[in-house]
Motif scaffolding. Sequence first.
Motif, PDB file in Angstrom:
ATOM      1  N   PRO A   1     112.145 -21.702 -31.643  1.00  0.00           N
ATOM      2  CA  PRO A   1     112.488 -21.992 -30.237  1.00  0.00           C
ATOM      3  C   PRO A   1     111.328 -21.767 -29.271  1.00  0.00           C
ATOM      4  N   THR A   2     110.306 -21.031 -29.707  1.00  0.00           N
ATOM      5  CA  THR A   2     109.157 -20.750 -28.850  1.00  0.00           C
ATOM      6  C   THR A   2     108.317 -21.990 -28.610  1.00  0.00           C
ATOM      7  N   PHE A   3     108.431 -22.985 -29.492  1.00  0.00           N
ATOM      8  CA  PHE A   3     107.531 -24.142 -29.432  1.00  0.00           C
ATOM      9  C   PHE A   3     108.272 -25.447 -29.131  1.00  0.00           C
ATOM     10  N   THR A   4     109.381 -25.362 -28.423  1.00  0.00           N
ATOM     11  CA  THR A   4     110.094 -26.577 -28.035  1.00  0.00           C
ATOM     12  C   THR A   4     109.330 -27.305 -26.938  1.00  0.00           C
ATOM     13  N   SER A   5     109.685 -28.576 -26.733  1.00  0.00           N
ATOM     14  CA  SER A   5     109.017 -29.346 -25.679  1.00  0.00           C
ATOM     15  C   SER A   5     109.278 -28.725 -24.309  1.00  0.00           C
ATOM     16  N   GLY A   6     110.455 -28.128 -24.138  1.00  0.00           N
ATOM     17  CA  GLY A   6     110.756 -27.470 -22.862  1.00  0.00           C
ATOM     18  C   GLY A   6     109.820 -26.309 -22.588  1.00  0.00           C
ATOM     19  N   LYS A   7     109.541 -25.514 -23.621  1.00  0.00           N
ATOM     20  CA  LYS A   7     108.619 -24.390 -23.461  1.00  0.00           C
ATOM     21  C   LYS A   7     107.198 -24.903 -23.207  1.00  0.00           C
ATOM     22  N   MET A   8     106.828 -26.017 -23.849  1.00  0.00           N
ATOM     23  CA  MET A   8     105.497 -26.584 -23.615  1.00  0.00           C
ATOM     24  C   MET A   8     105.363 -27.028 -22.155  1.00  0.00           C
ATOM     25  N   LYS A   9     106.435 -27.585 -21.629  1.00  0.00           N
ATOM     26  CA  LYS A   9     106.404 -28.063 -20.238  1.00  0.00           C
ATOM     27  C   LYS A   9     106.179 -26.901 -19.272  1.00  0.00           C
ATOM     28  N   ILE A  10     106.770 -25.751 -19.595  1.00  0.00           N
ATOM     29  CA  ILE A  10     106.592 -24.564 -18.751  1.00  0.00           C
ATOM     30  C   ILE A  10     105.140 -24.089 -18.787  1.00  0.00           C
ATOM     31  N   MET A  11     104.510 -24.163 -19.980  1.00  0.00           N
ATOM     32  CA  MET A  11     103.138 -23.673 -20.129  1.00  0.00           C
ATOM     33  C   MET A  11     102.091 -24.680 -19.660  1.00  0.00           C
ATOM     34  N   PHE A  12     102.492 -25.929 -19.435  1.00  0.00           N
ATOM     35  CA  PHE A  12     101.544 -26.989 -19.108  1.00  0.00           C
ATOM     36  C   PHE A  12     100.671 -26.675 -17.892  1.00  0.00           C
ATOM     37  N   PRO A  13     101.227 -26.209 -16.768  1.00  0.00           N
ATOM     38  CA  PRO A  13     100.358 -25.932 -15.608  1.00  0.00           C
ATOM     39  C   PRO A  13      99.262 -24.908 -15.918  1.00  0.00           C
ATOM     40  N   THR A  14      99.582 -23.945 -16.763  1.00  0.00           N
ATOM     41  CA  THR A  14      98.585 -22.941 -17.134  1.00  0.00           C
ATOM     42  C   THR A  14      97.441 -23.589 -17.906  1.00  0.00           C
TER      43      THR A  14
ATOM     44  N   ASP B   1      98.660  -3.180 -25.076  1.00  0.00           N
ATOM     45  CA  ASP B   1      98.460  -3.013 -23.622  1.00  0.00           C
ATOM     46  C   ASP B   1      99.242  -4.062 -22.836  1.00  0.00           C
ATOM     47  N   THR B   2      99.278  -5.295 -23.344  1.00  0.00           N
ATOM     48  CA  THR B   2      99.994  -6.371 -22.651  1.00  0.00           C
ATOM     49  C   THR B   2     101.486  -6.085 -22.595  1.00  0.00           C
ATOM     50  N   ILE B   3     102.048  -5.662 -23.716  1.00  0.00           N
ATOM     51  CA  ILE B   3     103.489  -5.365 -23.761  1.00  0.00           C
ATOM     52  C   ILE B   3     103.818  -4.217 -22.811  1.00  0.00           C
ATOM     53  N   GLU B   4     103.032  -3.152 -22.885  1.00  0.00           N
ATOM     54  CA  GLU B   4     103.309  -1.983 -22.040  1.00  0.00           C
ATOM     55  C   GLU B   4     103.231  -2.346 -20.559  1.00  0.00           C
ATOM     56  N   TYR B   5     102.221  -3.124 -20.181  1.00  0.00           N
ATOM     57  CA  TYR B   5     102.062  -3.497 -18.775  1.00  0.00           C
ATOM     58  C   TYR B   5     103.224  -4.357 -18.295  1.00  0.00           C
ATOM     59  N   ARG B   6     103.584  -5.355 -19.100  1.00  0.00           N
ATOM     60  CA  ARG B   6     104.645  -6.278 -18.654  1.00  0.00           C
ATOM     61  C   ARG B   6     106.004  -5.590 -18.580  1.00  0.00           C
ATOM     62  N   VAL B   7     106.307  -4.769 -19.578  1.00  0.00           N
ATOM     63  CA  VAL B   7     107.606  -4.089 -19.578  1.00  0.00           C
ATOM     64  C   VAL B   7     107.681  -3.093 -18.426  1.00  0.00           C
ATOM     65  N   LYS B   8     106.610  -2.325 -18.230  1.00  0.00           N
ATOM     66  CA  LYS B   8     106.589  -1.302 -17.175  1.00  0.00           C
ATOM     67  C   LYS B   8     106.687  -1.926 -15.792  1.00  0.00           C
ATOM     68  N   ASN B   9     106.001  -3.060 -15.586  1.00  0.00           N
ATOM     69  CA  ASN B   9     105.956  -3.674 -14.262  1.00  0.00           C
ATOM     70  C   ASN B   9     106.895  -4.866 -14.114  1.00  0.00           C
ATOM     71  N   ASN B  10     107.725  -5.089 -15.141  1.00  0.00           N
ATOM     72  CA  ASN B  10     108.711  -6.177 -15.109  1.00  0.00           C
ATOM     73  C   ASN B  10     108.047  -7.525 -14.811  1.00  0.00           C
ATOM     74  N   VAL B  11     106.918  -7.793 -15.513  1.00  0.00           N
ATOM     75  CA  VAL B  11     106.147  -9.023 -15.305  1.00  0.00           C
ATOM     76  C   VAL B  11     106.655 -10.113 -16.229  1.00  0.00           C
ATOM     77  N   THR B  12     106.907 -11.291 -15.665  1.00  0.00           N
ATOM     78  CA  THR B  12     107.345 -12.445 -16.456  1.00  0.00           C
ATOM     79  C   THR B  12     106.401 -13.612 -16.180  1.00  0.00           C
ATOM     80  N   ARG B  13     105.877 -14.226 -17.257  1.00  0.00           N
ATOM     81  CA  ARG B  13     104.940 -15.337 -17.084  1.00  0.00           C
ATOM     82  C   ARG B  13     105.429 -16.625 -17.757  1.00  0.00           C
ATOM     83  N   ASN B  14     106.562 -16.578 -18.415  1.00  0.00           N
ATOM     84  CA  ASN B  14     107.084 -17.751 -19.132  1.00  0.00           C
ATOM     85  C   ASN B  14     106.090 -18.298 -20.156  1.00  0.00           C
ATOM     86  N   ASP B  15     105.407 -17.407 -20.849  1.00  0.00           N
ATOM     87  CA  ASP B  15     104.449 -17.824 -21.853  1.00  0.00           C
ATOM     88  C   ASP B  15     104.863 -17.329 -23.234  1.00  0.00           C
ATOM     89  N   PHE B  16     104.002 -17.542 -24.196  1.00  0.00           N
ATOM     90  CA  PHE B  16     104.277 -17.169 -25.576  1.00  0.00           C
ATOM     91  C   PHE B  16     104.544 -15.664 -25.699  1.00  0.00           C
TER      92      PHE B  16
END
Length: 504
Positions: free
Chosen positions: A136-149, A255-270
């Motif tokens: 499910p991580t690699f559906t076309s919908g997920k690709m569309k979300i990552m496209f601007p990045t 480090d990425t997991i700890e930062y995102r979980v602690k600061n409630n960061v969401t980027r809609n990426d992999f």
Amino acid sequence: MFVLIGLLIGALTLAAWWVYQNYTYWKRRGIPHDPPNIPLGNTSELMRTMQLSHILKRIYFKYKNQTDGPFVGFYVYAKKFVVVTDIDFVKTVLIRDFDKFHDRGIFHNEKDDPLTSNLTTVEGQKWKTLRQKLTPTFTSGKMKIMFPTVLNVGDELIRVFDEKISSPPQTLEITNLLSRFTADVIGICAFGLQCNSLRDPKAEFVRMGNSAISERRHGRLVDLLLFGAPKLSAKLGFKSLLPEVEDFYMNIVKDTIEYRVKNNVTRNDFMDMLIEMKLKYDKGDKQDGLTFNEIAAQAFIFFLAGFETSSTTMGFALYELASHQDIQDKLRREVDTVLAKHNGKLYYDSMREMTYLEKVIDETLRMHPVVAHLVRIATKPYVYSNPKYYIEPDTGVLVPTLGIHHDPEFYPEPEKFIPERFDEEQVQQRPACTFLPFGDGPRNCIGLRFGRMQVIVGMALLIHNFKFELYPTKTSVPIKYKVGNILLSAEGGIHLNVSKIVKQ
């Protein structure tokens, strides 16, 4: 003393018997094969004068239509393989009888070398479960979300090219620039990090990516053990990745997991999707969740697989377009037309309108498949209609992708670059499994959509903004491949003359 001498003679006799039995296996079976030498088997040229894919291509053409079975025997050092010479049997291995050929037999050690235990290497039910979780991580919908990045990094690529050229045209070694582009794309999509590889040639992401691909932890003898007896090697606690590579990626994921979980960061990426699975595991949902080590391994292979393959494909594509100015002009007209329709901007949905670009990429992947052979391991006995051609469990199966892609039966004048081969009517006329840059069947490349997306973005922006011409004094025509690499790559890089296109 006599006892010791007797034991030594016995051990030597047993070793000689094993060597004889092993290296006469195909001869005793009556299966066509090239005579092996000891201890290199049929790979005495491997990484000295030839790449494995080219050895397999030679075997494919030598024996195709010359035997009464679908494969021939082959030895990679002391390990027994078959090389598939019949295109219908390729389909059998990859699709029809996938349940007998679902493993790759690649070293992985989940306990001691956790990054090696990823989707490309794990086997059996563990692979099946992991694949289901990650699909499910690699559906076309997920690709569309990552496209601007991806597009943002593409725009930075154009700025960097702009800064490097002036009039008259400048000669650039493009493979390095393109690998830094894909490192930045995957760095931000897989890890949420601004790697700045395009601005910094010595950026750690690129350096560690290159180290993971090209540098070995051990010498040749240990590598032979990892290859020939991967399960035994794992039980003995061997590791294949360099310590600094393992530490780099494990720490980044941590480090990425700890930062995102602690600061409630969401980027809609992999990485967001992987973190979601880790949180499920932490809450006791082991069925749908993943451990930290499993997450780190998937992030690592996502970076590694996309970093090298996509940039190399783009380099080969630009080389072919520089060699065929008429095709480059035709492609530029398509890209310019599509961009003009959308106010000069590239959108996810408008990529689908660039049908000729898709054909250019496919023809590049046909001529220069970065992953130029496929490997499977028989996990169950297989019996062909001719019972002589049975395959015992633990026998390796090699699919010669490069040979198939250059077979004139499927691709007339195979050494010519002809994107129209991928017109729909021509594709339909070819048998299944004649185009394998991403593999086929249940174990094909899970990141296919993402890989194509970043290649299309990079290629469209480059062709829209720049003209590419050959610089033959530094880049050979036809192209020469590195013989020391498993993946296809250009010897000495690809040097092209690059000039800015002045918009009217």
